[in-house]
Each structure stands twice: as structure tokens, then as C-alpha cells.
Design a protein around this motif. Sequence first.
Motif, PDB file in Angstrom:
ATOM      1  N   UNK A 124     -53.050  47.100 -55.496  1.00 40.06           N
ATOM      2  CA  UNK A 124     -51.804  46.698 -54.840  1.00 40.06           C
ATOM      3  C   UNK A 124     -51.800  47.031 -53.352  1.00 40.06           C
ATOM      4  N   UNK A 125     -52.927  47.475 -52.820  1.00 40.66           N
ATOM      5  CA  UNK A 125     -53.048  47.827 -51.404  1.00 40.66           C
ATOM      6  C   UNK A 125     -54.077  46.903 -50.746  1.00 40.66           C
ATOM      7  N   UNK A 126     -53.756  46.358 -49.593  1.00 45.84           N
ATOM      8  CA  UNK A 126     -54.678  45.501 -48.845  1.00 45.84           C
ATOM      9  C   UNK A 126     -55.818  46.355 -48.288  1.00 45.84           C
ATOM     10  N   UNK A 127     -57.013  46.157 -48.803  1.00 44.18           N
ATOM     11  CA  UNK A 127     -58.143  46.992 -48.408  1.00 44.18           C
ATOM     12  C   UNK A 127     -58.556  46.740 -46.959  1.00 44.18           C
ATOM     13  N   UNK A 128     -58.211  45.572 -46.413  1.00 47.94           N
ATOM     14  CA  UNK A 128     -58.587  45.262 -45.037  1.00 47.94           C
ATOM     15  C   UNK A 128     -57.549  45.698 -44.013  1.00 47.94           C
ATOM     16  N   UNK A 129     -56.436  46.264 -44.476  1.00 41.72           N
ATOM     17  CA  UNK A 129     -55.425  46.829 -43.577  1.00 41.72           C
ATOM     18  C   UNK A 129     -55.746  48.317 -43.431  1.00 41.72           C
ATOM     19  N   UNK A 130     -56.663  48.646 -42.519  1.00 42.58           N
ATOM     20  CA  UNK A 130     -57.245  49.984 -42.516  1.00 42.58           C
ATOM     21  C   UNK A 130     -56.955  50.807 -41.265  1.00 42.58           C
ATOM     22  N   UNK A 131     -56.263  50.257 -40.280  1.00 43.87           N
ATOM     23  CA  UNK A 131     -55.991  51.002 -39.048  1.00 43.87           C
ATOM     24  C   UNK A 131     -54.484  51.100 -38.803  1.00 43.87           C
ATOM     25  N   UNK A 132     -54.061  52.278 -38.317  1.00 47.04           N
ATOM     26  CA  UNK A 132     -52.680  52.461 -37.898  1.00 47.04           C
ATOM     27  C   UNK A 132     -52.501  51.877 -36.499  1.00 47.04           C
ATOM     28  N   UNK A 133     -51.270  51.881 -36.031  1.00 48.60           N
ATOM     29  CA  UNK A 133     -50.992  51.377 -34.682  1.00 48.60           C
ATOM     30  C   UNK A 133     -51.728  52.187 -33.627  1.00 48.60           C
TER      31      UNK A 133
END
Length: 735
Positions: A124-133
Amino acid sequence: MGKSCEPGGFWSFGPEYSSSDGAGIKYRNFYKDFFKTGVTQNLGVSVSGGTEKINYFVSASTSKDEGIVPNTSYQRKTFKANGGYQISEKFKIGTSFAYTKSGGIRSNNGDKSVMSSLAYWSPSIDVNDYLTAEGKEKDYTNGIIDQPRYFTSVSNLKDDVNRIIASADFNYQATSWLNFVYRASVDNYSETRNRYVPANLDVGTAVNGFILDENIGFTGLNSSFVITANKKFGNFNTTLTLGNQILDTKNTYSNVRGEGIFITDFNNISNATNLFAYNLGQERVRNVGNFFEAKADYKEIIYLGVTGRYDQVSTLPVKNNKFDYYSTNLSFLFGDLIDQNKSILSYGKLRTSWAQSGKTPPFAIFRKNIKDVNFPFNGVGGVSATSVDANPNLKAEIISTWEIGTDLRFFRDRIRLEYTYFNRVSDDQIIQRIVPQSSSITAFWDNGGSLKTTGNELTLGADWFKNPKFSWTSTLNFTQYKTKVTELPFENIIFGYDSQATNITSQVRLGDAAGTLYGQSWQRVDGKVVIGANGLPVFNKTSTGAIAINKIGEAFPDWVATLNNTFKIQNFDIGFLLEYKKGGDAYDTARRNGIRNGVLGVTADRNESAVLDGVKSDGAGGYVPNDIPINKSLRNNYYNNTIYNTAADALIQDASWFKLRNVSVTYNMTKEALKTIGVSNLSFTVSGSNFLIWTPFDGFDPEGSSYSAGTNVYGFTGLTTPLTQSYSFSINLGF
């Protein structure tokens, strides 16, 4: 998905998702999201030619591969040149030269790697969303599990290899029946490797990050001198060959490991607080062999051959470093005796052979003192003993193979049959076995018993259609073999084991087959799992009450069959290869990780009450159906590391498969078109490989292995980059 039982920790399943595709939180196939389509580009050119006295061939090629794992790549450039010169009617020389430069960026495999982290990831987590702002790692487990996509962006393996292979041969035809040939070659390569691991990755946390620089060198010299005599005596043709071969190799290895990185994202060994240098020095191995081969045939009907070789090697103790081995073969061509017109039986051959070969250990297996990385200390130097030792009476392993077979061809070679039965025995096997650390060493090399292998190989080919406009050829290959340990001087040999808590090992005991897997399994009565008073499965126990470690599977298949079909339809060449592997078991570490963290569908009922299928004791020595309810808790009950996720019943799978191994279609330009554009040949090929597979195995393609070749560890998979489907388009142009 159920709610997290440990928010922000190891058992964080991620937010619940809806089955609706339009929901904000939905199921994601994180493997498909993570892996990308790799692209390989190859370009090659070659030139060849010659005269009556000179011939030459020159080629150059380049290839570039963008891997399926993000931020991975591989490049290779090659240059080759071969040439020959007929100096006189009796004397000619030949030379070859090849240079290769290769290297790239590779992903990490094994435990605490990209693949290990990916196996724990939540769907349920996007594995390619890996960096914070702020550009830092975004990790829903608060650093407990490394973010796989972030892992590949900050930590990889880099290598650079330069290799040269050169050879020369001198051929002197002294008389019509006597020939002398001398060949010499050199193989030299140098390799540098670099690994950078920042402090915020699990594998680097304990030492605040580390950098590893490695330098590897190799030089191999191969020299051979061969004398060949051919003579005919009446109806007998005879050949005698005498030769000498010298193989000399040198290996060098050194590394510098730096721990305690103080400047983030600066991959340089100077960016480490503590440095540890290791220099293996030079490993030199020499093998000197003298050999002969004698062959004779009678009217080209009966053939007999005998060979022998005497070797002296440097990796064995001096008293055992010389050994010899032999072979003999006999064949009978009977086709012409039965059908001289060859209208039905166009070729018939019976053959049998017996052959030996020798196997020697690698360099430096005996315990020795080496420089200790912790010294000098207070100005005092020091050494330490290596952790591996060997039997001082170690001797060469001898492999003896006997086989018998036949080659038959019918209807002017339209139908072809080849069959071979073989029986192979490996005596005094050279094996590295794991030993208790209480012995002051971790592994010991020894001659470890005998292994017997028997098998059958069958090839059946047929030209169904054969004419200028259409042809169809099929070839069926069938291979079946069985192995058995017939002698073993110790209780068992452990080749490898799972570093997790499953107790699954690759080992053999007396009577086992090679590739046997051992582990713990549930008790069963008439095939049904025995359930204890707590409602959970009961493990098999030893006489002392400990959990028993028993045989749970065999990695090698029962048999393998392939069917290759090729078609020629006017200017098109079409081919496809089918493969079926029957049997063979495998343990998937990635599956275990997924169960452990509750991210696989098999654990979807982890918070529900259930009655497990099985039987329980009736208190009078018998069994009745189980009716004890349990809660399938992930952390404290059924799915944890002591019940479900450590049992072979849940972890060992059938690794059979049926594959469409490859398909290719080639179009060859017509002679008229070639003449018009002024080229000698032009063809276009589209092909694909490994793009269809049917298997009961739940995981990556079970053909992949977690261990490299030569380790004797089979049946482990899951934590290496999976095998890939590939599609290619190529153009072949000749002038």
C-alpha cells in the motif's frame, strides 16, 4: 491489508487500502513498480580476408546495458584480431589478440540488500516515492527497513575490468605423418571494485557507514607442446599423440575498508575515520601435465582409443601432488554392414567409454599466519591465523565415468536418434565443510567420501519437411540423472545455510542426493498436520525433545526435456525452444521475508480467528479432527518465526517449470535485393527469451540462485536480482 501492529516499526503494514482502483490508498505491485525495463544495445563490426599464405580477422564491438534495477548499468567494449601466415610448405604460424574493457554499476544482493528490503515492502506504499522535500530518505518504518528505491540511489557496487588475452601457435609438418605444434597464451586482467554504504542504511548503521575499495589482478600463462604421428598399416589407421602442458596462474588481491563516514554522499576512502588495509599478496598456482593419446581404427568400422595423463600440481601437499588418470573408448560403425544403400539405416554406431579426470583444490586452503589488521598496536606488530584449514594428507579427487550409447540415423539422416547411459563416481571428493567455531576455525577442507551419479541422455531429431521453399526440423532432448552419496567419513557436510531463523541448510548425509535440503517440519499423521493443545502445529522432535532437523527436499530435478523447432519458409527463419523441468525443490528467502512482515496475501487473515486444518490427540493414543481456535497473529502466534515461517511445510516449494525459452524470427534479403544494394548478406532478426513461464513456484523465476556456481549450494533463491525476460532486434550486414 490489516492495520499495523507496530506503527513506524518493523511490523508496519502501511495504511489500509480499498479494493476500488479509484481509492486514494490501493494495492500496488511494488515489484513491477520498482523494476524497470532494461535496455541492451550491441554494435559490432568485423573484417576478414586472406590469400594463399595469409589470413586475417579483425572485429570490434560495444555493448551497453541499462539494468532492470534503477541506477544499474553495464558496458563492454572489445577488440579482437586473429591472423595466420604460411611461412613455407611445412611451417605456419597463427596469432590472436583480444582486449576487453568492461564494468558498470550493480545492485547489492543477499541479506540487508536492495532485494531483501524490497521483500519486506508494503503493497500500500508507493516504492518509488522515496525522498522527502528535504531530499532525505522517506521511509514509513522510520529506518527499520531500508527504502529500496533510496537504497539503489545511494549505495551500489562499481567495477572496472581491463583484460587482454593473446596467443601464438607454431605448426611444423615435418613429414607426411609427423607433426609438431607449440602453443602459448597469456590471459591478464586487472579489476577495481568500489562499494559505498552510508550510515543510514541497515548494513552500514553499526559502523556509521563504510567504503570498500578492492584491487584484483590475474595473470595466466598456458604453454603446450604436442607431437602427433599418423600412420596406416594395411587396413589399420593409427594416431599417436604425445604432449606436455604447463599452466601457471598468479592472483593478487588487496583492499582498503574505511568505516565511519563523516561527509555524506562523498565516496572516497579518505572520507572514513577508521581504515583497515588488507593485502593478500600473490597467489601462484602451477600445474604441469604430460599426456598421450593413442587411436586406431580398422577399415573405419571399429575405433579404439586410449589416453593417459600425469599431473603435478602446487595446491596439494608435496607427498600427494602427483597423480595420473586414464581413459579408453571403443566404437563400432555398423550402418554400412546392414544397409549399404543407406535408404533406411543411413548411419549406425555403438559406443562405450571409460574415462577418469582429476580435480584439485584452490590455492592456500591450509592454515597460515597473515598480517592482522589490528596491528601494529602500541608500536608492536602482530599476525593472526586464518580461519580455514585442510587435511595435511589431502589428495586429488578422481572422477571416473563409464558410459554406453548409440547413434542412429534413418532415411538419409531425416530421423536421428542418440542415446547415452552414464555412470559417474567421484572418489575422494575435495569438500570444504563448515565446522564449529569452538575448533578455532570455521571451515575445513578434506577428502569427503564418494558420490555416484547415474543418468540417461536422449536426443531425437527429425526433418519433417525439407525442400527449398519450406523446411521444418525438430529436436527433442531429454536428460535424467540421480546422485547418491555412497561414502562419507563424517556425519554430514553443510555447504550453506539460511542466515535467518529457519534452520534450512544445504547439506548431505550418507545415502543423500546432491542438493539435498534439510530443515524443520511439522508432524503428520496420514498426511494431516498434528495440532497441539495450543491449537498450533507441532514440529517433529528428536528423542531428547529438541526440534528435529530432517530432509525436506532435493534441489535437483527428476528430469529435464527441451523441444527445439526451426522452420525455414522461403526467406524467413523461425525458431522456438520449449523447456520442461520436472521436480526440484527451492527455498525462497524473499517469500520468508514477506511472510515475516505480513506483506504477502497468505498472511491476509493474520488478525482473524481460525481453526487450523489438521488432527489433534484424542488422549487415548489416537487422533481426531482439530477444533481448537487460534488467532493468526503475525507477531505473537501463527505467522511468527517459531511456527509457520520456520517450517519447511510453508517455505519449501516445488520449482518445476514449463518455459517458452526463446523465439526468433529472421528475414534474409533475397539475392536479387542484395545485388541491387551491393552487399553480400543482409538479415533482420527479432527474438525473445524467457518471456513465458508456467510454474507452481510462488516467487521470482525459480531458475535464479542465491549462490554462485562452484559453491555446491543449490535450492536457495529470492534475494538476488531476478532473471529477466528479454526482447531483441538485430541487423546483420556483410560485404
